[in-house]
Write a protein that holds these residues in place. Sequence first.
Motif, mmCIF file in Angstrom:
data_model
loop_
_atom_site.group_PDB
_atom_site.id
_atom_site.type_symbol
_atom_site.label_atom_id
_atom_site.label_comp_id
_atom_site.label_asym_id
_atom_site.label_seq_id
_atom_site.Cartn_x
_atom_site.Cartn_y
_atom_site.Cartn_z
ATOM 1 N N GLY A 14 4.570 -7.480 -0.485
ATOM 2 C CA GLY A 14 5.483 -7.897 0.565
ATOM 3 C C GLY A 14 5.124 -7.433 1.962
ATOM 4 O O GLY A 14 5.832 -7.764 2.913
ATOM 5 N N SER A 15 4.039 -6.678 2.100
ATOM 6 C CA SER A 15 3.686 -6.167 3.425
ATOM 7 C C SER A 15 2.707 -7.064 4.169
ATOM 8 O O SER A 15 2.474 -6.863 5.360
ATOM 9 N N ARG A 16 2.151 -8.067 3.477
ATOM 10 C CA ARG A 16 1.125 -8.896 4.114
ATOM 11 C C ARG A 16 1.238 -10.340 3.626
ATOM 12 O O ARG A 16 1.785 -10.618 2.571
ATOM 13 N N ARG A 20 4.804 -11.190 2.707
ATOM 14 C CA ARG A 20 5.557 -10.748 3.888
ATOM 15 C C ARG A 20 6.405 -11.881 4.466
ATOM 16 O O ARG A 20 7.574 -11.681 4.821
ATOM 17 N N GLU A 21 5.822 -13.063 4.555
ATOM 18 C CA GLU A 21 6.573 -14.213 5.060
ATOM 19 C C GLU A 21 7.735 -14.542 4.123
ATOM 20 O O GLU A 21 8.827 -14.902 4.574
ATOM 21 N N VAL A 35 10.625 -4.463 -0.136
ATOM 22 C CA VAL A 35 9.260 -4.815 0.234
ATOM 23 C C VAL A 35 8.325 -3.844 -0.476
ATOM 24 O O VAL A 35 8.330 -2.644 -0.192
ATOM 25 N N TYR A 37 4.640 -2.417 -1.429
ATOM 26 C CA TYR A 37 3.298 -2.356 -0.842
ATOM 27 C C TYR A 37 2.425 -1.410 -1.656
ATOM 28 O O TYR A 37 2.928 -0.523 -2.349
ATOM 29 N N GLU A 43 2.444 -1.472 7.762
ATOM 30 C CA GLU A 43 2.680 -2.906 7.606
ATOM 31 C C GLU A 43 3.973 -3.167 6.845
ATOM 32 O O GLU A 43 4.727 -4.100 7.169
ATOM 33 N N ALA A 44 4.242 -2.349 5.838
ATOM 34 C CA ALA A 44 5.465 -2.521 5.059
ATOM 35 C C ALA A 44 6.700 -2.274 5.915
ATOM 36 O O ALA A 44 7.702 -2.994 5.805
ATOM 37 N N ALA A 47 7.302 -5.252 7.962
ATOM 38 C CA ALA A 47 7.916 -6.301 7.151
ATOM 39 C C ALA A 47 9.406 -6.039 6.960
ATOM 40 O O ALA A 47 10.216 -6.982 6.980
#
Length: 246
Positions: A14-16, A20-21, A35, A37, A43-44, A47
């Motif tokens: 879920g971080s990329r 993520r989207e 999320v 990761y 990045e997480a 998100a």
Amino acid sequence: MTENTSRVAIVTGGSRGIGRETAARLGKDHFDVVVVYGGGRAEAEEAVREVELAGGRAIAVQADVSDEQSVSALFDAAEKEFGGIDVVVHAAGIMKLSPLADLDLAVLDEHLKVNVRGTFVVDQQAARRLRNGGAIINFSSSLTLLARPGYSAYAATKGAVNAISLILARELRGRDITVNAVAPGPTATSLFLDGKPQELIDRIAAEPPLERLGQPEDLAELVAFLAGPGRWINGQTIYANGGSAA
């Protein structure tokens, strides 16, 4: 535990990229989102903020999707924070390219561990813990049909995801839980773009009748449908590739 009447989703990877989207898109539908990761905490956290800006609540949890204790702890954290789990989107995976004849078997083992064992481990916890009326959405790939040279290890693992998803859908009879696999075509994420020359990217983008690469939001909309109103779709692999031919 937070008092909660919202639906709750776990999004691995879920971080990329697509994951993520998807997390942000579920936030727009007022989901509470976990999320998940592997290594990129910053990045997480980004998100998580995107989910919150979209209208949902979110936390970030690190987990190794191939490790049953790590995934069990992930589900524990989701239940502790939000009170239960309704949707699992399993988007985490790896893709490393090589002709079959040249493939390092250690790379094959890595694909099997993350993409196949990871799907088993995540789906096993989902099957045990999802509330009735929920949804499990695994990520496959259109490469199981497109059969591009160099993708044998990756495509083989995604064929396994298709089989897992169909069988689990049948095993959950009576639970009102749907299980489907989403099989993207070439999508403009780092997983697809990294290491490819622009000429190759342009050629692949021109293949579907829509003459473009998929975008993460294209897949996120499909996941949101399966997680929400798409209750009569079950036990399917949905090829979302803009019409690319097999």
